[in-house]
Design a protein around this motif. Structure first.
Motif, PDB file in Angstrom:
ATOM      1  N   ASN A   1     -45.861  52.177  45.070  1.00 33.89           N
ATOM      2  CA  ASN A   1     -45.688  52.390  46.586  1.00 33.89           C
ATOM      3  C   ASN A   1     -44.710  52.064  46.923  1.00 33.89           C
ATOM      4  O   ASN A   1     -44.653  50.459  47.313  1.00 33.89           O
ATOM      5  CB  ASN A   1     -47.368  52.018  47.352  1.00 33.89           C
ATOM      6  N   GLY A   2     -43.766  52.020  47.897  1.00 39.15           N
ATOM      7  CA  GLY A   2     -42.930  51.674  49.120  1.00 39.15           C
ATOM      8  C   GLY A   2     -42.638  50.991  48.277  1.00 39.15           C
ATOM      9  O   GLY A   2     -41.096  49.892  48.467  1.00 39.15           O
ATOM     10  N   ALA A   3     -41.539  51.795  47.208  1.00 38.48           N
ATOM     11  CA  ALA A   3     -40.272  51.972  45.961  1.00 38.48           C
ATOM     12  C   ALA A   3     -39.208  51.642  46.408  1.00 38.48           C
ATOM     13  O   ALA A   3     -38.094  51.617  46.074  1.00 38.48           O
ATOM     14  CB  ALA A   3     -40.463  52.058  44.110  1.00 38.48           C
ATOM     15  N   GLY A   4     -39.508  52.787  47.261  1.00 40.64           N
ATOM     16  CA  GLY A   4     -37.666  53.557  47.831  1.00 40.64           C
ATOM     17  C   GLY A   4     -37.838  54.915  47.796  1.00 40.64           C
ATOM     18  O   GLY A   4     -36.734  55.555  47.923  1.00 40.64           O
ATOM     19  N   LYS A   5     -38.452  55.497  47.258  1.00 41.29           N
ATOM     20  CA  LYS A   5     -38.688  57.094  46.130  1.00 41.29           C
ATOM     21  C   LYS A   5     -38.334  57.685  47.117  1.00 41.29           C
ATOM     22  O   LYS A   5     -36.911  59.119  47.704  1.00 41.29           O
ATOM     23  CB  LYS A   5     -39.627  57.451  45.411  1.00 41.29           C
ATOM     24  N   THR A   6     -38.444  57.862  48.133  1.00 40.44           N
ATOM     25  CA  THR A   6     -38.229  59.042  49.845  1.00 40.44           C
ATOM     26  C   THR A   6     -36.920  59.352  49.602  1.00 40.44           C
ATOM     27  O   THR A   6     -36.782  59.642  50.085  1.00 40.44           O
ATOM     28  CB  THR A   6     -40.354  59.287  50.445  1.00 40.44           C
ATOM     29  N   THR A   7     -37.399  57.791  50.331  1.00 41.63           N
ATOM     30  CA  THR A   7     -36.241  57.199  51.356  1.00 41.63           C
ATOM     31  C   THR A   7     -34.700  57.254  49.859  1.00 41.63           C
ATOM     32  O   THR A   7     -33.912  58.106  50.987  1.00 41.63           O
ATOM     33  CB  THR A   7     -36.299  55.744  51.333  1.00 41.63           C
ATOM     34  N   LEU A   8     -34.440  57.776  48.886  1.00 39.16           N
ATOM     35  CA  LEU A   8     -33.978  58.032  48.390  1.00 39.16           C
ATOM     36  C   LEU A   8     -33.472  59.632  47.846  1.00 39.16           C
ATOM     37  O   LEU A   8     -32.405  60.132  48.393  1.00 39.16           O
ATOM     38  CB  LEU A   8     -33.773  57.560  46.353  1.00 39.16           C
TER      39      LEU A   8
ATOM     40  N   PHE B   1     -42.207  68.497  50.045  1.00 39.37           N
ATOM     41  CA  PHE B   1     -42.389  66.774  50.806  1.00 39.37           C
ATOM     42  C   PHE B   1     -43.545  66.290  50.351  1.00 39.37           C
ATOM     43  O   PHE B   1     -44.809  66.844  50.361  1.00 39.37           O
ATOM     44  CB  PHE B   1     -42.365  67.359  52.040  1.00 39.37           C
ATOM     45  N   GLN B   2     -43.905  64.937  51.039  1.00 33.73           N
ATOM     46  CA  GLN B   2     -44.858  63.718  50.290  1.00 33.73           C
ATOM     47  C   GLN B   2     -45.812  64.553  50.659  1.00 33.73           C
ATOM     48  O   GLN B   2     -47.283  65.337  50.706  1.00 33.73           O
ATOM     49  CB  GLN B   2     -44.593  62.763  49.837  1.00 33.73           C
ATOM     50  N   ILE B   3     -45.864  64.592  52.503  1.00 32.49           N
ATOM     51  CA  ILE B   3     -46.652  65.664  52.818  1.00 32.49           C
ATOM     52  C   ILE B   3     -45.942  66.663  53.236  1.00 32.49           C
ATOM     53  O   ILE B   3     -45.711  66.866  54.192  1.00 32.49           O
ATOM     54  CB  ILE B   3     -46.567  64.250  54.368  1.00 32.49           C
TER      55      ILE B   3
ATOM     56  N   GLU C   1     -43.501  60.889  41.239  1.00 34.07           N
ATOM     57  CA  GLU C   1     -45.053  61.312  40.797  1.00 34.07           C
ATOM     58  C   GLU C   1     -45.785  60.536  40.982  1.00 34.07           C
ATOM     59  O   GLU C   1     -45.304  59.478  39.619  1.00 34.07           O
ATOM     60  CB  GLU C   1     -45.536  62.112  39.782  1.00 34.07           C
ATOM     61  N   HIS C   2     -46.943  60.684  41.208  1.00 33.52           N
ATOM     62  CA  HIS C   2     -47.817  58.636  40.827  1.00 33.52           C
ATOM     63  C   HIS C   2     -48.477  59.175  39.423  1.00 33.52           C
ATOM     64  O   HIS C   2     -49.179  58.521  38.725  1.00 33.52           O
ATOM     65  CB  HIS C   2     -48.616  58.443  41.761  1.00 33.52           C
ATOM     66  N   ILE C   3     -48.716  60.438  38.868  1.00 29.61           N
ATOM     67  CA  ILE C   3     -50.255  61.410  37.690  1.00 29.61           C
ATOM     68  C   ILE C   3     -49.286  61.232  36.661  1.00 29.61           C
ATOM     69  O   ILE C   3     -48.475  62.335  36.580  1.00 29.61           O
ATOM     70  CB  ILE C   3     -50.230  62.349  38.373  1.00 29.61           C
TER      71      ILE C   3
HETATM   72  N1  ATP Z   1     -38.288  55.128  58.368  1.00 31.46           N
HETATM   73  C1  ATP Z   1     -38.405  54.334  58.452  1.00 31.46           C
HETATM   74  N2  ATP Z   1     -38.605  53.750  59.057  1.00 31.46           N
HETATM   75  C2  ATP Z   1     -38.449  52.253  58.410  1.00 31.46           C
HETATM   76  N3  ATP Z   1     -39.275  51.775  57.238  1.00 31.46           N
HETATM   77  C3  ATP Z   1     -38.935  52.886  56.664  1.00 31.46           C
HETATM   78  C4  ATP Z   1     -39.327  53.512  56.975  1.00 31.46           C
HETATM   79  N4  ATP Z   1     -39.408  55.396  55.961  1.00 31.46           N
HETATM   80  C5  ATP Z   1     -39.591  53.506  54.435  1.00 31.46           C
HETATM   81  N5  ATP Z   1     -39.349  52.932  55.274  1.00 31.46           N
HETATM   82  C6  ATP Z   1     -39.989  52.102  54.299  1.00 31.46           C
HETATM   83  O1  ATP Z   1     -39.411  51.912  52.908  1.00 31.46           O
HETATM   84  C7  ATP Z   1     -39.496  51.095  52.148  1.00 31.46           C
HETATM   85  C8  ATP Z   1     -39.932  52.624  50.831  1.00 31.46           C
HETATM   86  O2  ATP Z   1     -40.121  53.617  51.638  1.00 31.46           O
HETATM   87  P1  ATP Z   1     -40.539  54.657  50.782  1.00 31.46           P
HETATM   88  O3  ATP Z   1     -41.257  55.040  52.138  1.00 31.46           O
HETATM   89  O4  ATP Z   1     -39.137  55.110  50.237  1.00 31.46           O
HETATM   90  O5  ATP Z   1     -41.046  54.557  49.369  1.00 31.46           O
HETATM   91  P2  ATP Z   1     -41.663  55.705  48.430  1.00 31.46           P
HETATM   92  O6  ATP Z   1     -41.906  54.636  47.445  1.00 31.46           O
HETATM   93  O7  ATP Z   1     -42.109  56.556  48.523  1.00 31.46           O
HETATM   94  O8  ATP Z   1     -43.336  54.995  48.560  1.00 31.46           O
HETATM   95  P3  ATP Z   1     -44.590  55.860  48.692  1.00 31.46           P
HETATM   96  O9  ATP Z   1     -44.776  55.900  46.942  1.00 31.46           O
HETATM   97  O10 ATP Z   1     -45.995  54.839  48.705  1.00 31.46           O
HETATM   98  O11 ATP Z   1     -44.815  57.466  49.152  1.00 31.46           O
HETATM   99  C9  ATP Z   1     -41.544  50.826  52.753  1.00 31.46           C
HETATM  100  O12 ATP Z   1     -41.094  50.019  52.367  1.00 31.46           O
HETATM  101  C10 ATP Z   1     -41.045  51.261  53.910  1.00 31.46           C
HETATM  102  O13 ATP Z   1     -42.566  51.327  54.790  1.00 31.46           O
END
Ligand code: ATP
Ligand code: MG
Length: 241
Positions: A36-43, A82-84, A196-198
């Motif tokens: 969680n929080g690794a940056g996957k969705t941001t990527l 989308f994740q949600i 995916e986490h599963i």
């Molecule tokens: N819009 C934003 N503003 C500030 N911080 C953000 C934003 N979006 C994500 N983050 C932060 O960037 C980091 C990566 O978040 P991200 O959602 O990409 O992780 P993830 O790998 O998809 O996690 P998860 O498995 O929980 O979905 C986290 O520390 C998150 O809190």
């Protein structure tokens, strides 16, 4: 087909995606893992234009996506879920998926009737033909994820980004969703990039896995290579493992 070169995304002092590079080829199913929080969705958001990366470049079929808005990137062949879940809940399943067709690659040259016909094909593919005229808000979570999948496919993508598409599903639904993902690659010649986490879903269905940790890519290899990778185990379970 997809080239990600040194992509970086920062939120203030936090480097959410840290100089990440990789490629995805035609017909590949690639898993994207990381705690969680690794940056996957941001990527994902950097790839499809929700965010403009602070550094690096993304190219699709040789075309730079820098500064292109999401709607243009969609027309260049990248669809997503989308994740949600972000279905249009107060409209029918058919209208959700028709919207994908109308705003997708060939949308501008398509009549509404043609777009509906396209939509029906993908609604059938995900098994929702009986719910085509149901309001999306009345569907189960599994079926709302199916609507998102059909809507993304209706844009006629070369690559589809799936953000935890099996999340919230029961074991039978997870199996059906996984089968559909392999099937869509084979039937529609779509490459898949799948967060995916599963683990069972990922491990038995992908060709390759990329792992992120604290925003950086720590591994990129086959399922066997990832399972044997100590840095990946440490990222998930702690250094002592
Ligand atoms: N819009 C934003 N503003 C500030 N911080 C953000 C934003 N979006 C994500 N983050 C932060 O960037 C980091 C990566 O978040 P991200 O959602 O990409 O992780 P993830 O790998 O998809 O996690 P998860 O498995 O929980 O979905 C986290 O520390 C998150 O809190
Ligand atoms: Mg996420």
């Amino acid at each position: 087909m997809l080239e990600v070169a040194d992509v970086t995304k920062q939120f203030g002092n936090l480097t959410a995606v840290d100089e990440v590079s990789f490629e995805i080829g035609s017909g590949e199913i690639v898993g994207l893992l990381g705690p969680n929080g690794a940056g996957k969705t941001t990527l994902f958001n950097c790839v499809n234009g929700v965010y403009t990366p602070d550094g690096g470049e993304v190219r699709m079929n040789g075309v730079s996506l820098s500064d292109k808005p999401v709607n243009e990137i969609c027309k260049l062949g990248i669809g997503r879920s989308f994740q949600i879940v972000r279905t249009f809940n107060n409209t029918t399943v058919l209208d959700n998926v028709t919207t994908g067709a109308l705003f997708g690659r060939d949308g501008e040259s398509m009549s509404r009737t043609q777009a509906r016909e396209e939509a029906y094909e993908y609604i059938e593919f995900v098994g929702l033909e009986e719910e085509a005229n149901t309001l999306t808000k009345n569907l189960t979570i599994a079926n709302r994820r199916n609507v998102e999948l059909a809507r993304a496919l209706a844009t006629d993508p070369d690559l589809i980004l799936l953000d935890e598409v099996a999340s919230g599903l029961n074991p039978a639904e997870i199996g059906e969703m996984s089968d559909k993902i392999v099937q869509l690659r084979d039937e529609y010649d779509v490459s898949v990039f799948w967060i995916e986490h599963i683990m069972e879903a990922i491990m038995s269905n992908v060709d390759r896995i990329i792992v992120l940790h604290h925003g950086a890519k720590i591994a990129d290899g086959t399922v066997e290579e990832i399972k044997a990778n100590d840095e990946v185990s440490a990222a998930y379970f702690g250094e002592e493992v």
